[in-house]
Motif scaffolding. Structure first.
Motif, PDB file in Angstrom:
ATOM      1  N   ALA A  25     -24.552 -46.147   2.670  1.00 26.50           N
ATOM      2  CA  ALA A  25     -24.663 -46.536   1.256  1.00 26.50           C
ATOM      3  C   ALA A  25     -23.432 -46.103   0.458  1.00 26.50           C
ATOM      4  O   ALA A  25     -22.717 -45.167   0.826  1.00 26.50           O
ATOM      5  N   ALA A  26     -23.188 -46.795  -0.629  1.00 22.90           N
ATOM      6  CA  ALA A  26     -22.049 -46.471  -1.506  1.00 22.90           C
ATOM      7  C   ALA A  26     -22.225 -45.055  -2.068  1.00 22.90           C
ATOM      8  O   ALA A  26     -23.332 -44.540  -2.186  1.00 22.90           O
ATOM      9  N   GLY A  27     -21.105 -44.424  -2.363  1.00 20.60           N
ATOM     10  CA  GLY A  27     -21.154 -43.125  -3.042  1.00 20.60           C
ATOM     11  C   GLY A  27     -21.242 -41.936  -2.105  1.00 20.60           C
ATOM     12  O   GLY A  27     -21.362 -40.802  -2.534  1.00 20.60           O
ATOM     13  N   GLY A  28     -21.170 -42.185  -0.783  1.00 19.67           N
ATOM     14  CA  GLY A  28     -21.233 -41.071   0.162  1.00 19.67           C
ATOM     15  C   GLY A  28     -19.847 -40.640   0.618  1.00 19.67           C
ATOM     16  O   GLY A  28     -18.836 -41.225   0.214  1.00 19.67           O
ATOM     17  N   PRO A  29     -19.783 -39.642   1.489  1.00 17.32           N
ATOM     18  CA  PRO A  29     -18.499 -39.108   1.952  1.00 17.32           C
ATOM     19  C   PRO A  29     -17.655 -40.120   2.710  1.00 17.32           C
ATOM     20  O   PRO A  29     -16.430 -40.137   2.575  1.00 17.32           O
ATOM     21  N   THR A  30     -18.301 -41.007   3.477  1.00 15.75           N
ATOM     22  CA  THR A  30     -17.514 -41.996   4.214  1.00 15.75           C
ATOM     23  C   THR A  30     -16.834 -42.956   3.238  1.00 15.75           C
ATOM     24  O   THR A  30     -15.701 -43.371   3.437  1.00 15.75           O
TER      25      THR A  30
END
Ligand code: MLT
Length: 312
Positions: A25-30
């Motif tokens: 999902a958007a907004g994560g570390p990746t």
């Protein structure tokens, strides 16, 4: 026409925007890693490089999409250690992580942190472990889906403690972090790229890092190896992949563009502020990534089978 070297009709690669899929999902570390790399590669390749998110099933939904996408170099993926653990966790996986992809290069090995909601009482990793044992029937441990880096870290951490806390799965640690900051879950193991600023600004509490050496951006956090959990070591190594069979013209530009991003002062500075560093260029090659991934698939197969965990 005056002996042009290449016919005007020949389109040089890239002739249109490039998409980097992040299978969480958007907004994560990746996402954080991918957006920094995409910004740098846009400059190098002279075409817009955008990031798209598709979460679910520990990243295997997104990576299965990459495996069946045409290998024209306009769709890539940035993912991490979960690409190596997927075969051991997901029966009937629709791809082989090593043979069904082109390997572009490794990017960065991101340390992980054991963190809790701000209001949790413990003030040290030892006190947190005692708290977890005393509250093992009510405490909740978030993660980003079976196979995610957060899940692998929580699995290893809890099995060392011989604990099985309730787990709450999200489509990435972006949404998991929202609930931790909101106090809806108690614990999370997440990457410094996602936890550093929340810890510094007091929105969550940091207890330890999962690498053998302390993290420059969080010097006050001990390593688990220092005392609470000797020998504990896990980090979320990230890399870039593509559908198998890229045209040579694309590979010959993608590999140098990724390596240029790892030497981009802005990437280096942002990585450092979030507790990580680019890998040495010798590791950012297709051959190095392929052999490292094959070794990781074998390593985690043994560890995960010993832990008796399945994703489906
Ligand atoms: C993310 O949300 O970027 C990743 O899913 C984090 C993880 O794999 O734990």
């Amino acid at each position: 026409l005056f002996g042009l070297a290449t016919p005007l009709s020949a389109e040089t690669w890239p002739s249109k925007p490039i998409t980097i899929l992040v299978p969480s999902a958007a907004g994560g570390p990746t996402d954080t890693v991918a957006r920094l790399i995409a910004e740098s590669m846009t400059k190098t390749l002279g075409q817009t490089v955008i990031v798209e998110n598709q979460g679910g099933a520990g990243g295997t939904i997104g990576m299965a999409r990459i495996a069946r996408t045409p290998a024209d170099g306009y769709t890539l993926a940035i993912w991490h250690i979960a690409h190596a653990t997927a075969p051991a966790l997901y029966d009937g996986l629709k791809y082989n992580p090593v043979t069904d992809f082109d390997h572009i290069g490794r990017i960065t090995d991101v340390p992980m942190t054991i963190v809790s909601k701000a209001g949790l009482p413990p003030t040290s990793i030892a006190a947190l472990i005692d708290w977890m044992k005393a509250n093992k029937d009510s405490a909740s441990f978030g993660h980003a889906g079976v196979g995610s880096a957060a899940h692998l870290c929580a699995l290893l951490f809890m099995s060392e403690l011989k604990l099985q806390l309730a787990q709450v799965a999200y489509r990435g640690t972006g949404p998991a972090m929202n609930d931790l900051v909101g106090g809806q879950i108690d614990l999370l193991c997440d990457q410094t790229t996602n936890t550093t600023n929340h810890i510094k600004e007091g929105r969550i509490k940091g207890y330890a890092v999962t690498t053998k050496t302390r993290v420059s951006s969080l010097p006050e956090l001990p390593t688990l190896d220092e005392g609470a959990m000797k020998g504990f070591e896990v980090s979320a190594w990230h890399a870039m992949w593509a559908p198998r069979g890229l045209p040579k013209e694309a590979t010959d530009k993608l590999v140098p563009a990724l390596q240029a991003a790892l030497q981009d002062p802005k990437v280096i500075e942002r990585f450092a502020s979030l507790g990580t560093v680019p890998v040495p260029l010798a590791q950012a090659t297709p051959e190095a990534l392929r052999s490292q991934l094959a070794a990781e698939v074998a390593k985690w197969d043994t560890v995960i089978k010993a832990a008796g965990v399945k994703g489906n």
